[in-house]
Scaffold this active site. Structure first.
Site, PDB file in Angstrom:
ATOM      1  N   SER A 141       0.959  -1.192  -0.016  1.00 51.49           N
ATOM      2  CA  SER A 141       0.009   0.026  -0.067  1.00 51.49           C
ATOM      3  C   SER A 141       0.715   1.192   0.073  1.00 51.49           C
ATOM      4  O   SER A 141       1.482   1.630  -1.098  1.00 51.49           O
ATOM      5  CB  SER A 141      -1.045  -0.007   1.290  1.00 51.49           C
ATOM      6  OG  SER A 141      -1.819   0.863   1.091  1.00 51.49           O
ATOM      7  N   GLU A 159     -13.944  12.265  -7.466  1.00 51.87           N
ATOM      8  CA  GLU A 159     -13.673  13.454  -8.310  1.00 51.87           C
ATOM      9  C   GLU A 159     -12.607  12.809  -9.670  1.00 51.87           C
ATOM     10  O   GLU A 159     -11.952  13.751 -10.337  1.00 51.87           O
ATOM     11  CB  GLU A 159     -13.168  14.448  -7.558  1.00 51.87           C
ATOM     12  CG  GLU A 159     -14.066  15.037  -6.835  1.00 51.87           C
ATOM     13  CD  GLU A 159     -13.547  16.268  -5.986  1.00 51.87           C
ATOM     14  OE1 GLU A 159     -12.370  16.508  -6.228  1.00 51.87           O
ATOM     15  OE2 GLU A 159     -14.056  16.730  -4.953  1.00 51.87           O
ATOM     16  N   HIS A 183      -4.380  -0.609  -3.701  1.00 55.84           N
ATOM     17  CA  HIS A 183      -5.834  -0.854  -3.641  1.00 55.84           C
ATOM     18  C   HIS A 183      -6.626  -0.510  -4.983  1.00 55.84           C
ATOM     19  O   HIS A 183      -7.728   0.236  -4.860  1.00 55.84           O
ATOM     20  CB  HIS A 183      -6.448  -0.112  -2.594  1.00 55.84           C
ATOM     21  CG  HIS A 183      -5.560  -0.140  -1.234  1.00 55.84           C
ATOM     22  ND1 HIS A 183      -6.039  -1.448  -0.297  1.00 55.84           N
ATOM     23  CD2 HIS A 183      -4.688   0.228  -0.458  1.00 55.84           C
ATOM     24  CE1 HIS A 183      -5.179  -1.321   0.746  1.00 55.84           C
ATOM     25  NE2 HIS A 183      -4.537  -0.300   0.726  1.00 55.84           N
TER      26      HIS A 183
END
Length: 285
Positions: A141, A159, A183
Site C-alpha cells: 500500500s 472526483e 488498492h
C-alpha cells in the site's frame, strides 16, 4: 547501470494468514506474496526488518508482520519503529538497515515515510544497498507507493478524471520509471492514476490490486505475483492530453492511453515496454 537489489511493491491486504473476512483471507499464505518475499530475501533465515512508519498503529502492524513471517518459518524479524526523523539517524536503526536482507514497509500514509525517512542516513543506505547489493525492499500500500520518484500522495476517487483529483510529491526514488498506486480496483483509483501519467507522460502508471504485487529486478523487468491484477497505463503514445491547459476541477481528456491488464506470472520489460504473458495452461505461482 545494473541494479542488484529487488523491489516488491504490493497493492495492500496481502494474505498474512490472520484475516477472517473472506474477501481478504485466501488461505494460501505459504504460496502467497509474503512467501515470495521470504524466498527472494534468501529464505527463512533472512533478517527481515519491518518499518511501520506509514501506519497510525505501528505496534499492531509490526506484530502482524512478525506473526505472518513467523508462519513462514522466519524467526529473525526485527522492527525499526521510526516515528520521527531523529530515529532515522539512530545508530540502532541504522545498524538494522545495514544488516537487513529484506526491508518491509507497511501501509498507512506514504507521506509519513518520505517525511520521516527521506534524505536521512537510512534512506541513503537503502539507496546505496539497493544499487549495489542483493537486498529486497518490499512495501505494501503506502509502502509500495513511496518507492517511485514521482509519488502519489492522495486524491479523491469520487472526483476521478477531473484535474486535481491526484496529489503528487517526491517519493523515495528506488524506481524512477513508474508511478505506483495501490488498492487500485477496490477503491476505484483509475482516474487519479490517469491524471498522474498525464502529468508525467514519460512514466508508466502501475495500479496494484489488493493481494497483488510485482517482483522488480534490475529496476527494469517485473513479474506479477498474488491473486489479483496489475493495470499498466502507458502514456508514451498519447495523441491528445489537455492536462497542462486545464484549471483545477475541469474534466480531463486523453486519447490513445495504452492499457495492459496483467495477472499472476505475467512479465513486463519497463524500458522496452514489452509484455510476456503466462501461458493459459500454466499453474498459479
Amino acid at each position: 547501470m545494473s541494479i542488484k537489489g529487488t523491489l516488491i511493491p504490493i497493492g495492500g491486504n496481502e494474505d498474512k494468514g490472520i484475516e477472517t473476512h473472506e474477501a481478504y483471507h485466501l488461505e494460501f499464505i505459504e504460496e502467497g506474496i509474503l512467501s515470495r518475499v521470504v524466498r527472494e530475501s534468501g529464505g527463512s533465515d533472512a533478517l527481515i526488518v519491518v518499518i511501520p512508519t506509514a501506519s497510525r498503529i505501528p505496534k499492531e502492524v509490526s506484530n502482524n508482520y512478525i506473526d505472518a513471517f513467523g508462519k513462514l518459518g522466519c524467526r529473525n524479524v526485527q522492527v525499526a519503529d521510526i516515528r520521527d526523523r531523529r530515529e532515522s539517524e539512530d545508530s540502532k536503526n541504522v545498524d538494522l538497515i545495514q544488516k537487513a536482507d529484506c526491508i518491509m514497509f507497511s501501509g498507512g500514509n506514504q507521506a509519513n515515510i518520505t517525511k520521516k525517512i527521506g534524505d536521512t542516513t537510512i534512506h541513503k543506505i537503502l539507496l546505496d544497498r539497493y544499487k549495489n547489493e542483493n537486498i529486497v525492499i518490499a512495501g505494501t500500500s503506502a509502502g509500495a507507493m513511496c518507492m517511485s520518484t514521482e509519488m502519489i500522495t492522495g486524491g479523491s476517487s469520487q472526483e476521478s478524471f477531473f484535474k486535481g483529483a491526484v496529489g503528487m510529491n517526491k517519493g523515495m526514488g528506488f524506481i524512477p520509471d513508474l508511478i505506483i498506486d495501490s488498492h487500485f480496483i477496490r477503491r476505484g483509483r483509475f482516474g487519479r492514476l490517469a491524471e498522474a501519467v498525464a502529468a508525467f507522460p514519460n512514466l508508466l502508471g502501475v495500479g496494484l490490486a489488493e493481494d497483488t504485487g510485482m517482483v522488480i529486478k534490475e529496476c527494469n523487468t517485473f513479474e506479477v505475483i498474488g491473486s489479483g491484477m496489475v493495470l499498466l497505463f502507458d502514456p508514451s503514445k498519447l495523441t491528445h492530453n489537455n492536462q497542462k491547459i486545464l484549471a483545477q476541477g475541469e474534466p480531463m481528456s486523453l486519447s490513445n492511453l495504452k492499457t495492459h491488464v496483467l495477472s499472476n506470472g505475467d512479465r513486463f520489460n519497463i524500458r522496452k515496454r514489452k509484455i510476456r504473458v503466462l501461458p493459459l495452461d500454466s499453474p498459479f505461482v
